[in-house]
Scaffold this active site. Structure first.
Site, PDB file in Angstrom:
ATOM      1  N   GLY A 165      37.004  41.243  42.088  1.00  0.00           N
ATOM      2  CA  GLY A 165      35.607  41.370  42.499  1.00  0.00           C
ATOM      3  C   GLY A 165      35.284  42.668  43.200  1.00  0.00           C
ATOM      4  O   GLY A 165      34.119  43.068  43.258  1.00  0.00           O
ATOM      5  N   GLU A 166      36.284  43.359  43.753  1.00  0.00           N
ATOM      6  CA  GLU A 166      36.030  44.582  44.498  1.00  0.00           C
ATOM      7  C   GLU A 166      35.849  45.766  43.550  1.00  0.00           C
ATOM      8  O   GLU A 166      36.613  45.930  42.594  1.00  0.00           O
ATOM      9  CB  GLU A 166      37.187  44.869  45.449  1.00  0.00           C
ATOM     10  N   ALA A 167      34.837  46.592  43.843  1.00  0.00           N
ATOM     11  CA  ALA A 167      34.539  47.732  42.978  1.00  0.00           C
ATOM     12  C   ALA A 167      35.713  48.706  42.903  1.00  0.00           C
ATOM     13  O   ALA A 167      36.005  49.263  41.840  1.00  0.00           O
ATOM     14  CB  ALA A 167      33.298  48.459  43.499  1.00  0.00           C
TER      15      ALA A 167
END
Length: 400
Positions: free
Chosen positions: A99-101
């Site tokens: 989920g983290e960019a």
């Protein structure tokens, strides 16, 4: 069949602790010593039952090891003759994007290098593949997320990607085809597996199908599927133990903690000894050390409880003499240390901690703490090589 058991055990170890599973995979014979990035990538690529969320988190981790495995992993996949949306669909089917960019960026950077080398198409560089892939994922989210009310139009998509191809525009027909493909068919990200087990429906069918290639790989490695005695049977027993050792150790620890002094505690200790014998028989150092650490911890807890009820040195000695449970655990710990000391690694920390606690409490005999003189072949003490009084072991302060 034995190879399938080992692969299943390896998948469970990875799902439980992705970054700490290499030792267990080496014990199972699934990766080499040392484990290379290519070997780890091969395991991740070919093993059914891996949790796809755990796989995505592992591959996107910032450590050098995980980044090397990520590069090797994407190179096991062919993206030839695929437009960028098709290549992304193939990539995203393998694991769940984190989920983290920043983590997504690491995955796409490694993927873009490999994709550009295989299917450059109208793209000028690998950096263009990276930028465009990020744009396609944003478009996919925008068009198919119900929370987004104002959807991105084709004009907006073309405008967002203006000048990204080395200072020039990508062909409008190419970008338009990308927009239509994402609008009509969402890139669906896989859901995380449940305990790394088989899914249902199409997912289960895919896993069962994948087992066919795993079995074929086992045959190529010389793994026989027929039951036999001798070395093959021993190898099978080892595989089965590796499948259940952590649950068995948990049961033994629970028994040690719950059993009072008496037959129940002695049975639990005998269970630990049998566990240790299996580890020695199959050269399982990691599992043996886990057992010894757990047994030492139980003895240390009982020792502190006994000393907490004592007063003075005589009281501590009396408490030790009257605590049958403590004596049973100490005999088990130091007996196993004496017999298997050459196989212990991290367990020595607990042995030394327990010994130090006994020493501070004044419960060790003098010959266990005094330094012995160096003697010659005739049995006589050798003269000191330094002037002054002989060295002696410093005494720790006595426990209150």
């Amino acid at each position: 069949k034995r190879f399938k058991v080992r692969v299943g055990a390896g998948a469970r170890h990875f799902n439980t602790a992705p970054r700490k599973c290499v030792g267990a995979l080496q014990e199972l014979g699934l990766v080499g010593r040392p484990c290379t990035a290519d070997e780890m990538a091969g395991f991740l690529r070919s093993t059914p039952g891996l949790d796809k969320a755990a796989l995505g988190e592992y591959l996107s981790d910032h450590s050098e090891t995980c980044q090397a495995v990520l590069k090797a992993f994407v190179q096991t996949v062919s993206f030839r003759n695929l437009r960028i949306d098709g290549a992304l669909r193939r990539l995203c089917a393998l694991f769940q994007l984190p989920g983290e960019a920043q983590k997504i960026e690491r995955v796409l950077e490694a993927w873009a290098q490999h994709y550009f080398a295989q299917s450059p198409g109208p793209l000028a560089t690998a950096d263009v593949a990276f930028i465009l892939s990020y744009s396609v994922i944003m478009l996919n989210t925008d068009l198919h997320n119900p929370a987004v009310r104002k959807k991105m139009s084709e004009v907006d998509f073309l405008r967002n990607n203006r000048g990204i191809n080395g200072g020039t525009d990508l062909p409008p027909a190419y970008l338009g085809a990308l927009y239509d493909a994402i609008r009509d068919d969402e890139i669906k990200l896989p859901k995380a597996g449940v305990n790394g087990g088989l899914g249902t429906g199409a997912s289960a069918a895919a896993d069962i199908s994948a087992w066919g290639s795993v079995a074929a790989g086992g045959t190529k490695r010389g793994v026989s599927g027929s039951a036999s005695y001798g070395p093959a049977a021993v190898a099978h027993a080892r595989d089965m133990f590796l499948l259940v050792w952590d649950a068995a150790l948990g049961a033994l620890v629970a028994a040690l903690q719950a059993a009072p002094d008496g037959p129940a505690l002695k049975r639990a200790v005998r269970g630990c000894e049998a566990f240790a014998q299996v580890c020695v028989r199959h050269a399982l150092s990691l599992e043996l050390n886990k057992l010894h650490v757990a047994l030492s911890a139980c003895a240390h807890t009982q020792l502190r409880s006994s000393l907490g009820r004592a007063h003075g040195k005589d009281g501590r000695a009396a408490a030790l003499a009257s605590d049958g449970r403590l004596k049973t655990l100490l005999v088990a710990v130091f007996g196993m240390t004496h017999e298997l000391g050459s196989l212990l690694r991290e367990a020595w920390r607990n042995v030394l901690g327990l010994s130090l606690e006994l020493m501070v409490a004044g419960l060790l005999p003098a010959d266990a703490v005094d330094l012995e003189d160096f003697v010659g072949a005739d049995g006589r003490s050798l003269p000191s090589v330094r002037p002054g009084p002989p060295l002696s072991l410093p005494r720790l302060p006595k426990a209150p």
